[in-house]
Design a protein around this motif. Sequence first.
Motif, short mmCIF file in Angstrom:
data_model
loop_
_atom_site.label_atom_id
_atom_site.label_comp_id
_atom_site.label_asym_id
_atom_site.label_seq_id
_atom_site.Cartn_x
_atom_site.Cartn_y
_atom_site.Cartn_z
N ASP A 34 0.83 -1.20 0.00
CA ASP A 34 0.00 0.00 0.00
C ASP A 34 0.86 1.25 0.00
O ASP A 34 2.07 1.18 0.24
CB ASP A 34 -0.92 0.01 1.23
N TYR A 81 2.06 3.78 -10.34
CA TYR A 81 0.77 4.07 -9.70
C TYR A 81 -0.11 4.97 -10.57
O TYR A 81 -1.32 4.81 -10.61
CB TYR A 81 1.02 4.73 -8.34
N TRP A 106 4.21 -0.83 -7.97
CA TRP A 106 2.90 -0.99 -8.59
C TRP A 106 3.03 -1.73 -9.93
O TRP A 106 2.47 -1.32 -10.95
CB TRP A 106 2.19 0.35 -8.77
#
Length: 151
Positions: A34, A81, A106
């Motif tokens: 995250d 991202y 990501w």
Amino acid sequence: MNDLLLDNPAATDALGARLAQTLPARAVIHLHGDLGAGKSTLARAMLRALGVTGTIRSPTYTLVEQYPLPAGGLALHLDLYRIGNAGELEFLGLDASEARLWLVEWPERGQGALPPADMEITLAVAGTGRSCQLRPHTACGKAWLDALAST
């Protein structure tokens, strides 16, 4: 060795240094976690340990930062991202032949347009530290994890 607890930023830096110390001739790392999990922190620690000097910027807005390595070749640090689809990667002008190390945050957003991961690293907040899972996906990644375990 696959599952670690990184108690503090110094432990993250130490893991980055150990990954750099045992780095194979060419490697691709996919970094998962995250926002705020420590992906950029670990990437920065590796780059420092590989001898990159000066400012090491997060590629959050530039999408990719390239760093010449003192031992030769390039390290590519990508943060995907903000991309909409994997097709956008062709506009970044990445030269895979010169890259010794790929650090990809990501990576799921670039699926199909990225080289396959030798090592997948997943970071997550765990109390005041971070949990870290290292998963090899190639023979190179397995040998790397074995070398890491012996340091």
